[in-house]
Every structure is written in C-alpha cells, then in structure tokens.
Design a protein around this motif. Structure first.
Motif, PDB file in Angstrom:
ATOM      1  N   ASP A 358       0.811  -1.215   0.000  1.00 39.06           N
ATOM      2  CA  ASP A 358       0.000   0.000   0.000  1.00 39.06           C
ATOM      3  C   ASP A 358       0.848   1.271   0.000  1.00 39.06           C
ATOM      4  OD1 ASP A 358      -2.622   1.154   0.057  1.00 39.06           O
ATOM      5  OD2 ASP A 358      -2.222   1.743   2.118  1.00 39.06           O
ATOM      6  N   ALA A 383      -4.682 -11.929   9.299  1.00 38.53           N
ATOM      7  CA  ALA A 383      -5.562 -11.452   8.226  1.00 38.53           C
ATOM      8  C   ALA A 383      -5.933 -12.590   7.269  1.00 38.53           C
ATOM      9  CB  ALA A 383      -4.890 -10.316   7.468  1.00 38.53           C
ATOM     10  N   ARG A 394      -3.694  -5.433   2.498  1.00 37.89           N
ATOM     11  CA  ARG A 394      -2.724  -4.376   2.220  1.00 37.89           C
ATOM     12  C   ARG A 394      -1.661  -4.324   3.317  1.00 37.89           C
ATOM     13  NH1 ARG A 394      -4.840   0.379   2.789  1.00 37.89           N
ATOM     14  NH2 ARG A 394      -6.843  -0.285   3.672  1.00 37.89           N
ATOM     15  N   TYR A 417       1.357  -1.161   9.180  1.00 41.33           N
ATOM     16  CA  TYR A 417      -0.012  -1.629   9.273  1.00 41.33           C
ATOM     17  C   TYR A 417      -0.278  -2.780   8.316  1.00 41.33           C
ATOM     18  CZ  TYR A 417      -0.541   1.349   5.134  1.00 41.33           C
ATOM     19  OH  TYR A 417      -0.386   1.918   3.900  1.00 41.33           O
ATOM     20  N   ALA A 419      -3.905  -4.230   6.666  1.00 40.86           N
ATOM     21  CA  ALA A 419      -5.341  -3.974   6.523  1.00 40.86           C
ATOM     22  C   ALA A 419      -5.975  -5.061   5.671  1.00 40.86           C
ATOM     23  CB  ALA A 419      -5.576  -2.590   5.919  1.00 40.86           C
ATOM     24  N   ASP A 420      -7.080  -5.617   6.140  1.00 42.73           N
ATOM     25  CA  ASP A 420      -7.809  -6.612   5.359  1.00 42.73           C
ATOM     26  C   ASP A 420      -9.236  -6.127   5.142  1.00 42.73           C
ATOM     27  OD1 ASP A 420      -9.727  -7.634   7.396  1.00 42.73           O
ATOM     28  OD2 ASP A 420      -7.913  -8.326   8.425  1.00 42.73           O
ATOM     29  N   HIS A 421      -9.931  -6.832   4.270  1.00 39.19           N
ATOM     30  CA  HIS A 421     -11.326  -6.504   3.949  1.00 39.19           C
ATOM     31  C   HIS A 421     -12.226  -7.685   4.283  1.00 39.19           C
ATOM     32  CE1 HIS A 421     -10.499  -2.649   1.914  1.00 39.19           C
ATOM     33  NE2 HIS A 421      -9.341  -3.226   1.590  1.00 39.19           N
ATOM     34  N   ARG A 472      -7.974  -0.608  14.097  1.00 35.56           N
ATOM     35  CA  ARG A 472      -8.773   0.438  13.475  1.00 35.56           C
ATOM     36  C   ARG A 472      -9.661  -0.194  12.401  1.00 35.56           C
ATOM     37  NH1 ARG A 472      -3.843   4.762  12.304  1.00 35.56           N
ATOM     38  NH2 ARG A 472      -3.107   4.941  14.486  1.00 35.56           N
ATOM     39  N   THR A 474     -11.281  -0.739   8.758  1.00 37.64           N
ATOM     40  CA  THR A 474     -10.851  -0.528   7.383  1.00 37.64           C
ATOM     41  C   THR A 474     -11.981   0.109   6.591  1.00 37.64           C
ATOM     42  OG1 THR A 474      -9.408  -2.467   7.520  1.00 37.64           O
ATOM     43  CG2 THR A 474      -9.945  -1.663   5.317  1.00 37.64           C
ATOM     44  N   THR A 480      -7.967  -3.179  10.443  1.00 39.50           N
ATOM     45  CA  THR A 480      -6.608  -2.705  10.201  1.00 39.50           C
ATOM     46  C   THR A 480      -5.856  -2.702  11.528  1.00 39.50           C
ATOM     47  OG1 THR A 480      -7.315  -1.290   8.368  1.00 39.50           O
ATOM     48  CG2 THR A 480      -5.181  -0.798   9.374  1.00 39.50           C
ATOM     49  N   VAL A 482      -2.450  -1.633  13.401  1.00 38.71           N
ATOM     50  CA  VAL A 482      -1.416  -0.618  13.193  1.00 38.71           C
ATOM     51  C   VAL A 482      -0.434  -0.678  14.376  1.00 38.71           C
ATOM     52  CG1 VAL A 482      -0.898   1.837  12.858  1.00 38.71           C
ATOM     53  CG2 VAL A 482      -3.048   0.872  12.003  1.00 38.71           C
TER      54      VAL A 482
END
Length: 489
Positions: A358, A383, A394, A417, A419-421, A472, A474, A480, A482
């Motif tokens: 990312d 993740a 990401r 970080y 980050a996944d969806h 956090r 996403t 996410t 971090v």
C-alpha cells in the motif's frame, strides 16, 4: 549477598526509638555546649569587670597623689600615712572590694590602714599579714593571690617617702568568689532547664515520631498481612510529605502486584486449559488406536498435529515470557522502506489473497528488524485466517507528524499496518483480542484453531519498542492493525 543478623539476645531497636535517641543526644550536646559557653562568657565577664575595677581604682589614686590637698593644712600631704587615710575616707568600695593603705618599707611587716566596713573575718585581706607582706614586696602592680580562703585579685600603687618619711602603698583587693558563684549558679540553672527541656523533648519527640512513622508501621503490618490470596489491603494516604509519598508508592506497588498475580492466575488457568485439550485428544486417539494400518496412520497424523500445536503454544509462551527481559528487542538503524518491502515479499506466500504493497515510508528508524518482521508476519497470518481467497490484504508503512498528517511536516512517529477486507471485529471483542488466550466471543464470524497468543505477541513486540498496537476499522469493511512507534526526531 551477605545478610547481616542481630546477635542472639540483642534487642531490636525500632526506628522510633533510634530517632528519639539521636534527637536526645544532639539536643543534650547542644544544650550542654550552650550552658558551658554561657558559663565561660560569664566567667570572662567577671574577670574583665574585676580587671577594669582594679585599673580604675589604681588610676584614680595615682591621679590623687600629685593633686590631693590636705584639708587641715591646705597644702600637699607631708606623709604617706596622712595621704592614705584621707583618700580612704573619701572612697566607697564595692561589697567584695577592699581598699587598703600600707606603710613601711618593702619586705617589712607593713602597718595597715583600712576602711571601717564589715567583711568576713576569714576572708578579709587586712587580717592576713603574710599576704599583705607578699603583695607589698611584689614587683608587679597587678596580680592574683591563691589563699586557703579563696582566690584574691589585687593591684597596688607605690608611694614614695615624702620628706624622708615612711613610704607606703595603696592596695586594691577584690574577692571574686561571690561573682563566680553567680556565674556558676547561672550555669547550673541552665543545666537544670536543659534537663527539663530534654524531658519535654522526650515526650514531644516520642509523640511526633510516632505520628510521623505511623504510615511506616502501617506499611510494615500491611506487608506482613499480605498473601497471594489477599492483595486488596491499601494504606490510607494523608498529607503531601515524604511519608505520604511512601504510602502512595507502596499502594502503587500493591496495585501492580495485584494485577500481576491476577494475570498470572488467568495465564496459568488459560494455559492449563489450552494444553489440556490437545493432551486429551492425543490420549484419546492413542487409547482408541487399532491395528488397522490406515487407522494407525490417521491417528499418528492427528497426534502429530496436536503435538505440533502444543509445541507452538509452548514456544509462544516462552516468547511472551522473554518479553519481560531487557534484551527482548535489540534495536538498530533500519531503512523502513526496505523492511516494509521485505515483509510484503515474505507474507505473499501465506495464502491466495490479493496482496498489495500500500505504501512505504522512506526514512531510517531505530528498531529490531527481526522482531518487527515477526509482528508484521503474525498480523498478516491473522488477516489470512479471517479472509477468503481473492480478498485484498494491504501491507504498508507511513510517517506521521504531530498533527496526524502523513509525513508532511516531519516524522513524529511511524506506523506499520496490515489492513484486510474481511468481516471485521465486533466492538465487544476489540478490547480483549490482544490479551493472552483471548479470542473474543466471536472472532470475525469464525472460530480458528489458534491458541490466542498471536496478537499478544504482537502487542509485546510493540511495547518492547516503547510503542503500541491498535485496531482500526478498514474503510469499506474489515480490520486494520497498526503498530505505532515514536521517532527520535
């Protein structure tokens, strides 16, 4: 380490008694020094006053000799005897003072002319012919005479023989015993008052020391009553002095101990629970294992898998135990862009996902590259476990300034970080997922076979770098994680 012990039968002296003893010793020395100094000053003043008196009396007589006029003839005195008698009639001596006239030659027994006044017979100088003879024969004009009746301070003025008559001498004698007795009386009075002051100090010091040391005794009794099962006692804090600070520090220590023991109990319970399950599975399969080769092969596979899981749990526990050591992380200068890229290359093999680099922060940071790589790989593995093939994950890093903007005005901190969806993490689970053996009530909608130590390891690595790990949301859904580290700039 050498531990000193009191000899058998030697009484233990409390801090209260020691404080009081030191206070009394210091006060006794101080008061004694004051009393002795006052006595010395008073004695010196007595000596000085006597010296002034002797000098004054002899000076007045020396001035009278050339200027005196005989009241009968209106002229000069023609004999020393007449001169001395007229002068002594006109003088008023102090209570401890004697004014005498001596006639006759030096070395002979003198004739004594004295004032009519009452003096103790045993101390009066005019009765001590031997002492008068010695004073008359002395070459000095001032002196001190030690007699059985006491010390005597004297001064004299010689008178020549007018017109061939008998010579004479004017003698001033002072008996200092009464003056010195006043100084001694003052000294003993000071000592008596000092004794009273010491007694009062003993009572007041005992009460004050007890009041000051009360929190210390409470700390001691509280510490003696503490057990592993009861760490709830606390010391009431009053005031803002050092003793209050000691009580606050002790209470803070008890808070830490209580949390540590609670965490230890939870940790032991959870570890026992997590290890008991694979042990039960292994024992059960081994007990039910038959002679069929296929069955034996399947049992060995299951047992091996559980043993591997137990091994991972033990390794993770050892890692977390080592997180308390100061050498858990070994920081060194690292190019963050290169570290981020290396992590991205390594995690791409963890699963069939849409991996995306990312962003990278192009700056040098001070961290342990192996531990940080371990933490980032663990987050990426987490993740993967909560996404499905084809979903995007990401990986990135960025620098953040004091206003929270991405590296526009210098870097105050850096963030790494993952980050996944995926389905995200429910709010009720977000507060516990970083604790050991805590997976939450529903971890992103699925139940994994992990021991719940992965995110605890990530948290330990972040805190080992004096940083933190945060969860956090996403954008568009997902979670996410971090890792935030402060920079030196």
């Amino acid at each position: 380490m050498t531990v000193s012990r009191l000899p058998l039968g030697f009484p233990r002296i409390s801090a209260r008694v020691r404080i009081l003893l030191w206070l009394l010793v210091v006060m006794a020395v101080a008061l004694g020094a004051v009393a002795i100094t006052v006595r010395s000053i008073l004695q010196r003043d007595v000596d000085h006053r006597i010296s002034q008196l002797l000098t004054q009396e002899t000076g007045e007589f020396a001035n009278f000799v050339p200027q005196g006029v005989d009241p009968d003839t209106g002229g000069r005195f023609d004999t020393a005897d007449r001169l001395l008698r007229i002068y002594l009639q006109r003088q008023y001596a102090d209570p401890d003072e004697e004014l005498l006239g001596l006639t006759g030659r030096s070395g002979d027994q003198p004739d004594v002319i004295r004032q009519r006044r009452d003096l103790p017979r045993d101390t009066a100088l005019w009765r001590d012919i031997d002492a008068l003879t010695r004073i008359r024969a002395a070459r000095e004009s001032f002196g001190t005479l030690e007699r059985p009746q006491g010390e005597l301070r004297w001064a004299k003025v010689e008178i020549g023989a007018p017109q061939g008559g008998q010579p004479g001498a004017f003698v001033v004698a002072f008996h200092p015993e009464r003056e010195r007795a006043v100084a001694d009386k003052t000294f003993w009075m000071l000592l008596a008052l000092s004794g009273v002051a010491l007694l009062m100090t003993t009572g007041i010091g005992w009460a004050v020391a007890g009041r000051i040391l009360a929190p210390v005794r409470l700390v001691r009794t509280t510490a003696a009553e503490l057990t592993e099962q009861d760490l709830t006692r606390r010391i009431p804090v009053e005031g803002r002095d050092d003793i209050a600070a000691l009580a606050e520090t002790f209470n803070a220590m008890l808070d830490r101990l209580e949390r540590a023991f609670a965490a230890q109990r939870v940790f032991v319970d959870d570890a026992g629970h997590e290890l008991r399950t694979p042990i039960t599975i292994v024992r059960g399969h081994l007990e039910l294992m038959g002679d069929d080769p296929a069955d034996r092969e399947e049992t060995v596979r299951l047992v091996t898998d559980e043993l591997d899981r137990m091994s991972r749990i033990v390794e993770d526990l050892l890692l977390l135990a080592g997180a308390e050591r100061p050498d858990f992380v070994r920081p060194e200068p690292v190019q963050l862009a290169e570290l981020t890229a290396d992590v991205f290359v390594k995690v791409r093999t963890l699963g069939e996902r849409e991996w995306q680099l990312d962003g990278v922060a192009d700056l040098e940071v001070f961290l342990d590259p192996q531990r940080m790589t371990q933490a980032m790989v663990q987050l990426a593995q987490n993740a993967v476990q909560h996404t499905v093939p084809g979903q995007r994950i990401r990986i990135g890093s960025r620098s953040v300034d004091a206003r929270g903007e991405a590296g526009r005005n210098g870097a105050d901190r850096v963030e790494l970080y993952v980050a996944d969806h995926g389905p995200g993490i429910p709010p009720e689970d977000a507060e516990v997922i970083f604790e050991r053996f805590r997976r939450g009530t529903s971890r992103r909608g699925t139940r994994t076979s992990g021991a719940g130590l992965g995110l605890a390891i990530v948290k330990a690595i972040a805190e080992g770098h004096h940083g933190r790990v945060e969860l956090r949301p996403t954008e568009g859904g997902g979670a996410t994680f971090v890792i935030t580290l402060e920079t030196d700039s």
